[in-house]
Design a protein around this motif. Structure first.
Motif, PDB file in Angstrom:
ATOM      1  N   ILE A 204       0.849  -1.195   0.000  1.00 41.71           N
ATOM      2  CA  ILE A 204       0.000   0.000   0.000  1.00 41.71           C
ATOM      3  C   ILE A 204       0.880   1.238   0.000  1.00 41.71           C
ATOM      4  CG2 ILE A 204      -0.188   0.176   2.528  1.00 41.71           C
ATOM      5  CD1 ILE A 204      -3.142   1.055   2.054  1.00 41.71           C
ATOM      6  N   SER A 205       0.360   2.302  -0.572  1.00 40.04           N
ATOM      7  CA  SER A 205       1.057   3.586  -0.636  1.00 40.04           C
ATOM      8  C   SER A 205       0.156   4.655  -0.026  1.00 40.04           C
ATOM      9  CB  SER A 205       1.378   3.938  -2.096  1.00 40.04           C
ATOM     10  OG  SER A 205       1.963   5.221  -2.199  1.00 40.04           O
ATOM     11  N   ILE A 206       0.649   5.325   1.007  1.00 41.45           N
ATOM     12  CA  ILE A 206      -0.141   6.312   1.750  1.00 41.45           C
ATOM     13  C   ILE A 206       0.585   7.651   1.770  1.00 41.45           C
ATOM     14  CG2 ILE A 206      -1.200   6.871   3.983  1.00 41.45           C
ATOM     15  CD1 ILE A 206      -1.303   3.878   4.543  1.00 41.45           C
ATOM     16  N   LYS A 207      -0.146   8.697   1.518  1.00 42.98           N
ATOM     17  CA  LYS A 207       0.425  10.040   1.502  1.00 42.98           C
ATOM     18  C   LYS A 207       0.863  10.467   2.898  1.00 42.98           C
ATOM     19  CE  LYS A 207      -0.677  14.793   0.113  1.00 42.98           C
ATOM     20  NZ  LYS A 207      -1.751  15.676  -0.418  1.00 42.98           N
ATOM     21  N   VAL A 208       2.033  11.102   2.997  1.00 35.12           N
ATOM     22  CA  VAL A 208       2.491  11.659   4.273  1.00 35.12           C
ATOM     23  C   VAL A 208       1.867  13.045   4.409  1.00 35.12           C
ATOM     24  CG1 VAL A 208       4.463  12.369   5.671  1.00 35.12           C
ATOM     25  CG2 VAL A 208       4.669  10.389   4.152  1.00 35.12           C
ATOM     26  N   VAL A 209       0.730  13.107   5.106  1.00 36.30           N
ATOM     27  CA  VAL A 209       0.051  14.387   5.305  1.00 36.30           C
ATOM     28  C   VAL A 209       0.817  15.216   6.332  1.00 36.30           C
ATOM     29  CG1 VAL A 209      -2.224  13.496   4.679  1.00 36.30           C
ATOM     30  CG2 VAL A 209      -1.430  13.298   7.041  1.00 36.30           C
ATOM     31  N   LYS A 210       0.535  16.517   6.373  1.00 36.52           N
ATOM     32  CA  LYS A 210       1.311  17.409   7.245  1.00 36.52           C
ATOM     33  C   LYS A 210       1.170  17.048   8.714  1.00 36.52           C
ATOM     34  CE  LYS A 210      -2.128  21.128   7.682  1.00 36.52           C
ATOM     35  NZ  LYS A 210      -2.359  22.585   7.543  1.00 36.52           N
ATOM     36  N   GLU A 211       0.027  16.497   9.098  1.00 34.02           N
ATOM     37  CA  GLU A 211      -0.155  16.108  10.495  1.00 34.02           C
ATOM     38  C   GLU A 211       0.748  14.931  10.874  1.00 34.02           C
ATOM     39  OE1 GLU A 211      -3.969  17.953   9.027  1.00 34.02           O
ATOM     40  OE2 GLU A 211      -2.547  16.462   8.276  1.00 34.02           O
ATOM     41  N   ALA A 212       1.039  14.088   9.894  1.00 31.90           N
ATOM     42  CA  ALA A 212       1.847  12.894  10.170  1.00 31.90           C
ATOM     43  C   ALA A 212       3.344  13.160  10.091  1.00 31.90           C
ATOM     44  CB  ALA A 212       1.470  11.785   9.193  1.00 31.90           C
ATOM     45  N   LYS A 213       3.746  14.161   9.311  1.00 30.90           N
ATOM     46  CA  LYS A 213       5.171  14.356   9.037  1.00 30.90           C
ATOM     47  C   LYS A 213       6.021  14.556  10.295  1.00 30.90           C
ATOM     48  CE  LYS A 213       8.415  16.772   6.054  1.00 30.90           C
ATOM     49  NZ  LYS A 213       9.458  16.771   7.092  1.00 30.90           N
ATOM     50  N   PRO A 214       5.645  15.469  11.226  1.00 35.95           N
ATOM     51  CA  PRO A 214       6.500  15.636  12.412  1.00 35.95           C
ATOM     52  C   PRO A 214       6.575  14.391  13.277  1.00 35.95           C
ATOM     53  CG  PRO A 214       4.443  16.838  12.673  1.00 35.95           C
ATOM     54  CD  PRO A 214       4.505  16.400  11.241  1.00 35.95           C
ATOM     55  N   LEU A 215       5.508  13.609  13.290  1.00 35.47           N
ATOM     56  CA  LEU A 215       5.513  12.371  14.074  1.00 35.47           C
ATOM     57  C   LEU A 215       6.420  11.335  13.420  1.00 35.47           C
ATOM     58  CD1 LEU A 215       1.698  12.179  14.887  1.00 35.47           C
ATOM     59  CD2 LEU A 215       3.530  12.833  16.442  1.00 35.47           C
ATOM     60  N   LEU A 216       6.385  11.273  12.103  1.00 33.01           N
ATOM     61  CA  LEU A 216       7.288  10.368  11.396  1.00 33.01           C
ATOM     62  C   LEU A 216       8.741  10.786  11.611  1.00 33.01           C
ATOM     63  CD1 LEU A 216       5.638   9.635   7.914  1.00 33.01           C
ATOM     64  CD2 LEU A 216       6.288   7.967   9.650  1.00 33.01           C
ATOM     65  N   ASP A 217       8.998  12.103  11.545  1.00 38.48           N
ATOM     66  CA  ASP A 217      10.361  12.600  11.760  1.00 38.48           C
ATOM     67  C   ASP A 217      10.867  12.220  13.141  1.00 38.48           C
ATOM     68  OD1 ASP A 217      10.330  13.715   9.255  1.00 38.48           O
ATOM     69  OD2 ASP A 217       9.850  15.737   9.942  1.00 38.48           O
ATOM     70  N   ARG A 218       9.950  12.190  14.102  1.00 35.59           N
ATOM     71  CA  ARG A 218      10.346  11.915  15.481  1.00 35.59           C
ATOM     72  C   ARG A 218      10.582  10.434  15.739  1.00 35.59           C
ATOM     73  NH1 ARG A 218       7.279  14.084  20.948  1.00 35.59           N
ATOM     74  NH2 ARG A 218       8.832  13.329  22.401  1.00 35.59           N
ATOM     75  N   TYR A 219       9.755   9.588  15.133  1.00 43.80           N
ATOM     76  CA  TYR A 219       9.796   8.171  15.501  1.00 43.80           C
ATOM     77  C   TYR A 219      10.367   7.249  14.437  1.00 43.80           C
ATOM     78  CZ  TYR A 219       7.060   9.448  19.558  1.00 43.80           C
ATOM     79  OH  TYR A 219       6.649  10.017  20.732  1.00 43.80           O
ATOM     80  N   LEU A 220      10.502   7.707  13.207  1.00 46.25           N
ATOM     81  CA  LEU A 220      11.002   6.846  12.156  1.00 46.25           C
ATOM     82  C   LEU A 220      12.386   6.314  12.501  1.00 46.25           C
ATOM     83  CD1 LEU A 220      10.101   5.807   9.370  1.00 46.25           C
ATOM     84  CD2 LEU A 220      11.396   7.678   8.360  1.00 46.25           C
ATOM     85  N   GLU A 221      12.495   5.008  12.544  1.00 44.66           N
ATOM     86  CA  GLU A 221      13.743   4.300  12.849  1.00 44.66           C
ATOM     87  C   GLU A 221      14.253   4.554  14.271  1.00 44.66           C
ATOM     88  OE1 GLU A 221      16.804   4.476   9.970  1.00 44.66           O
ATOM     89  OE2 GLU A 221      15.545   3.700   8.357  1.00 44.66           O
ATOM     90  N   LYS A 222      13.382   5.094  15.138  1.00 45.07           N
ATOM     91  CA  LYS A 222      13.810   5.320  16.522  1.00 45.07           C
ATOM     92  C   LYS A 222      13.116   4.370  17.494  1.00 45.07           C
ATOM     93  CE  LYS A 222      14.958  10.150  15.627  1.00 45.07           C
ATOM     94  NZ  LYS A 222      14.637  11.569  15.871  1.00 45.07           N
ATOM     95  N   SER A 223      11.903   3.949  17.155  1.00 44.16           N
ATOM     96  CA  SER A 223      11.181   3.036  18.040  1.00 44.16           C
ATOM     97  C   SER A 223      11.937   1.729  18.218  1.00 44.16           C
ATOM     98  CB  SER A 223       9.774   2.758  17.486  1.00 44.16           C
ATOM     99  OG  SER A 223       8.992   3.922  17.491  1.00 44.16           O
TER     100      SER A 223
END
Length: 341
Positions: A204-223
């Motif tokens: 599946i391909s999902i758009k990175v909406v503006k609400e999700a971007k800062p959360l992805l920046d914070r947790y991507l590859e960190k969890s």
């Protein structure tokens, strides 16, 4: 024939296929059977209707369990299972038993070592109707906006819960395994873990909406650096969600409610079709498998469902987005939150 050994091998094979969730639930059944029989070997022929009746009675009663925990054997007392728990347990035991029948029986050469399945005559208790796991828009906002301790498991759950909601109900296990390589031209592209046997690999391909971007920046590859396995992250989520429930003045909410709520709002509030909501959830349409061979997936439909559902939250929490994006503002916010907790 040793049913215990077969189950161990079967569970290990599932782990090697990446199906750790299924392996975990089946392993719970295996450990329980070993507790019940108090032995290290079991013939599958000993599993019959009379045994299942006695075993169900055993599961419904209070009992002691001894398990290895951080290198130590810990004994604890557990309550008897509910109808729902018994239903799931026996469903998983049936899966193991039928897998054993398939493994040991070779009808093409007339070799039938397990002649019948006791579950054909044993009535497994019906699972009670589950509580609908749907939140209102206001309840989603309450989870998004509630104050929780900084750098706590509750904050982790709060952020991952909202990230799941923004990304069309993405599962926690997929969030855990998400990497920068999954972000391609402003979209999250991945294969859903729970459905790896699908011919399309559940892509599946999902758009990175503006609400999700800062959360992805914070947790991507960190969890996965904070938790060395998804199972450990899952335990942290189960603990942290309790505090989120308390701070948001809710009760009984679990992480999976984000996915259910996204689907419910998409259908009932945004009036999107069930097919479009199903596409956004990465479900397979059993009724249109042949048609799907001819029709290419249109991720724009997923984008439309996603944007309409997120729009229900009206104005996005710009203050929280700013705090997550701006390190200086984030440190200032952390100090304020710490004073208020």
């Amino acid at each position: 024939m040793d049913f215990f050994r077969f189950c161990s091998d079967h569970i290990e094979a599932l782990k090697n296929q990446g199906r750790k969730g299924s392996a975990g639930t089946l392993n719970t059944v295996l450990l329980s059977l070993k507790d019940y029989f108090k032995g290290n070997a079991l013939s599958p022929l000993e599993i019959n209707e009379w045994m299942l009746t006695a075993y169900e009675k055993y599961l419904r009663a209070e009992r002691k369990l001894t398990r290895l925990n951080q290198g130590k054997l810990i004994t604890r007392t557990v309550k008897g299972m509910s109808d729902a728990a018994v239903h799931n347990h026996f469903r998983d035991l049936r899966i193991l038993f039928k897998a054993a029948m398939k493994f040991y029986n070779k009808p093409q050469i007339g070799e039938i070592r397990i002649p019948y399945c006791p579950f054909d005559n044993y009535k497994i208790v019906d699972a009670p109707e589950t509580r609908k796991r749907n939140l209102t828009v206001e309840q989603i906002k309450a989870i998004r906006d509630c104050k929780v301790p900084t750098d706590s498991r509750a904050e982790l759950v709060q952020d991952l819960f909202m990230l799941s909601f923004y990304l069309c109900g993405m599962n926690a296990v997929d969030l855990y395994h998400l990497r920068t390589s999954n972000i391609i031209k402003g979209r999250v592209e991945y294969n859903r873990s729970k459905t790896i046997r699908r011919s399309d690999k559940a892509f599946i391909s999902i758009k990175v909406v503006k609400e999700a971007k800062p959360l992805l920046d914070r947790y991507l590859e960190k969890s996965h650096t904070r938790y060395n396995s998804f199972e450990n992250l899952d335990r942290a989520i189960n603990e942290g969600i309790k505090i989120v429930n308390e701070r948001a003045k809710l009760s009984g909410i679990t992480f999976y409610w984000a996915r259910h709520t996204f689907a419910n709002l998409g259908r009932n509030k945004c009036r999107m079709s069930k097919d479009d909501v199903g596409l956004a959830l990465n479900h397979v349409d059993q009724g249109n498998k042949t048609t799907d061979i001819y029709i290419e997936k249109d991720w724009g439909i997923v984008d439309e469902v996603q944007s309409k559902v997120i729009a229900l939250l009206s104005e996005p929490n710009e203050a929280r987005i700013k705090k997550l994006s701006d390190p200086v503002e984030q440190r200032r916010t952390m100090r304020i939150v710490n004073l208020n907790v």
